[in-house]
Scaffold this active site. Structure first.
Site, PDB file in Angstrom:
ATOM      1  N   TYR A  26      25.501  -6.733  28.503  1.00 26.61           N
ATOM      2  CA  TYR A  26      25.408  -6.165  27.069  1.00 26.61           C
ATOM      3  C   TYR A  26      24.384  -6.837  26.217  1.00 26.61           C
ATOM      4  CZ  TYR A  26      27.083  -3.166  23.416  1.00 26.61           C
ATOM      5  OH  TYR A  26      27.249  -2.229  22.431  1.00 26.61           O
ATOM      6  N   GLY A  27      23.379  -7.183  26.940  1.00 26.98           N
ATOM      7  CA  GLY A  27      22.065  -7.757  26.371  1.00 26.98           C
ATOM      8  C   GLY A  27      21.019  -6.872  25.686  1.00 26.98           C
ATOM      9  N   ARG A  49      30.878 -10.676  30.954  1.00 28.97           N
ATOM     10  CA  ARG A  49      31.642 -11.904  30.940  1.00 28.97           C
ATOM     11  C   ARG A  49      32.222 -12.151  29.607  1.00 28.97           C
ATOM     12  NH1 ARG A  49      30.141 -16.875  29.868  1.00 28.97           N
ATOM     13  NH2 ARG A  49      27.953 -16.389  30.054  1.00 28.97           N
ATOM     14  N   ASP A  84      16.986 -10.931  35.426  1.00 27.05           N
ATOM     15  CA  ASP A  84      16.360 -10.661  36.664  1.00 27.05           C
ATOM     16  C   ASP A  84      16.955 -11.908  37.617  1.00 27.05           C
ATOM     17  OD1 ASP A  84      14.910  -8.563  36.337  1.00 27.05           O
ATOM     18  OD2 ASP A  84      13.064  -9.706  35.917  1.00 27.05           O
ATOM     19  N   HIS A 109      14.650  -2.657  35.831  1.00 27.74           N
ATOM     20  CA  HIS A 109      13.254  -3.161  36.460  1.00 27.74           C
ATOM     21  C   HIS A 109      13.699  -3.374  37.832  1.00 27.74           C
ATOM     22  CE1 HIS A 109      10.042  -5.564  36.923  1.00 27.74           C
ATOM     23  NE2 HIS A 109      10.578  -6.874  36.730  1.00 27.74           N
ATOM     24  N   ASP A 192       4.708  -4.071  36.216  1.00 26.85           N
ATOM     25  CA  ASP A 192       5.374  -4.561  35.243  1.00 26.85           C
ATOM     26  C   ASP A 192       5.005  -6.239  35.197  1.00 26.85           C
ATOM     27  OD1 ASP A 192       7.359  -4.390  33.114  1.00 26.85           O
ATOM     28  OD2 ASP A 192       8.216  -6.058  34.146  1.00 26.85           O
ATOM     29  N   GLU A 232      -4.148 -12.495  12.997  1.00 32.31           N
ATOM     30  CA  GLU A 232      -4.666 -11.310  12.793  1.00 32.31           C
ATOM     31  C   GLU A 232      -4.773 -10.445  14.287  1.00 32.31           C
ATOM     32  OE1 GLU A 232      -8.682 -11.385  11.083  1.00 32.31           O
ATOM     33  OE2 GLU A 232      -7.950 -12.710   9.791  1.00 32.31           O
TER      34      GLU A 232
END
Length: 334
Positions: A26-27, A49, A84, A109, A192, A232
């Site tokens: 649940y991140g 967890r 990951d 991913h 990626d 910038e």
């Protein structure tokens, strides 16, 4: 060849009405995808967890989290949205033996699937649905009636209807409002990683640090160097985002545009481009994946030491001081 892009009309949310979707983790992505799916009328359970901040966050959002093993057992579609570096171990220890033929194992991913850390059992298809934006944007765009573009891919030998389930899932998180691009798991994973390492994170970070150091070492004020080489940058990236290189060059001065054409290739040289090819080859061969997983499994000492050192750089110290004076931005400090 033009990419295949799917939209709302190509996806049928009803395909998921009688399914249970298990979100493991649940991140950043987990909280966004889970809430969007629930708001789309779908049945979602959370594997998280106990005792972790994300567990408490899920509870505060009205979910009743269960263990990863229990979530995998209950789910028809099981989406692993853990970091990951931990996915492979969690999959082997808690998920794999709770999968059933006909389940669909998902990811956002393809790192662990592509590099062999997650290998599905017979009868379980692999499906990737990858929003091209951070979780908070996936959530806020959905709530605003829009969506973040997504990538979609299925594993080798996947059933024909797995793609349709994936499009329904993408619709549930808002992706088909913006467009869902068909790809492969290897293409998503390798591009990626390359983008992160050579351009978006690694490349840009080193360029910014080198520019700052060059000005400071030449005697210029650190505050000036920060503004020119860090602050910038957002203005330029926003122009890229809206209209590519041409719009950026249209928007800046002729002096800046001329300097772009004549000096840029002196920074990104043939040697730089050759190094980029080496980085890509390391990704394709699995060398980077092995190095990163070995680092994590050995306690991440080098990684954590570098993280601490980078947070203490002069450009970071100057930036923290200046951002406190900028009431118009929502400054974030780690």
């Amino acid at each position: 060849m033009a990419a295949t892009i799917y939209y709302d009309k190509d996806a049928n949310l009803d395909l998921l009405k009688d399914k249970t979707i298990a979100i493991l983790g649940y991140g950043s992505q987990g909280h966004a995808q889970a809430q969007n799916l629930r708001d789309s009328g779908l049945n979602v359970i959370i594997g998280q967890r106990p005792g972790s901040p994300n567990y408490d966050l899920a509870v505060s959002h009205g979910f009743q989290p269960v263990s990863a093993a229990e979530a995998a057992k209950q789910g028809d579609l099981i989406n692993i949205l853990l970091p990951d570096e931990v996915q492979g171990d969690v999959y082997r220890d808690h998920i794999r033996d709770n999968l059933q033929p006909g389940n669909v194992l998902m990811c956002s991913h393809g790192f662990n699937v592509h590099f062999g850390q997650v290998v599905p059992p017979q009868g379980v298809d692999i499906l990737l649905v990858a929003p091209k934006g951070p979780g908070h944007l996936v959530r806020s765009e959905y709530e605003a009636g829009g969506g973040v573009p997504c990538l979609i891919a299925v594993g080798e030998g996947a059933a024909d209807d797995t793609l349709q389930l994936g499009l329904a899932y993408a619709k549930g998180i808002g992706g088909t409002r913006a467009g869902v691009i068909r790809t492969t798991i290897s293409e998503e994973t390798e591009t990626d990683l390359f983008g992160e390492q050579a351009v978006l994170c690694g490349g840009v970070s080193e360029l910014v640090k080198a520019g700052f150091d060059t000005l400071v070492e030449a005697g210029y004020q650190p505050e000036m160097a920060y503004f020119e080489c860090m602050h910038e940058l957002k203005l330029i990236v926003d122009l890229f985002y809206k209209g590519g290189l041409s719009y950026m060059r249209y928007s800046v001065s002729n002096t800046a545009e001329y300097g772009d054409y004549t000096r840029g290739p002196r920074v990104v040289t043939a040697e730089t481009r050759a190094e980029m090819k080496k980085i890509l080859a390391e990704i394709q061969k699995g060398e980077f994946a092995k190095q990163w997983l070995d680092e994590y499994r050995q306690g991440s000492k080098n990684f954590l030491a570098r993280r601490a050192a980078e947070r203490d750089l002069p450009i970071e110290k100057v930036g923290r001081q200046l951002r406190r004076l900028m009431s118009w931005i929502d400054a974030k400090e780690v």
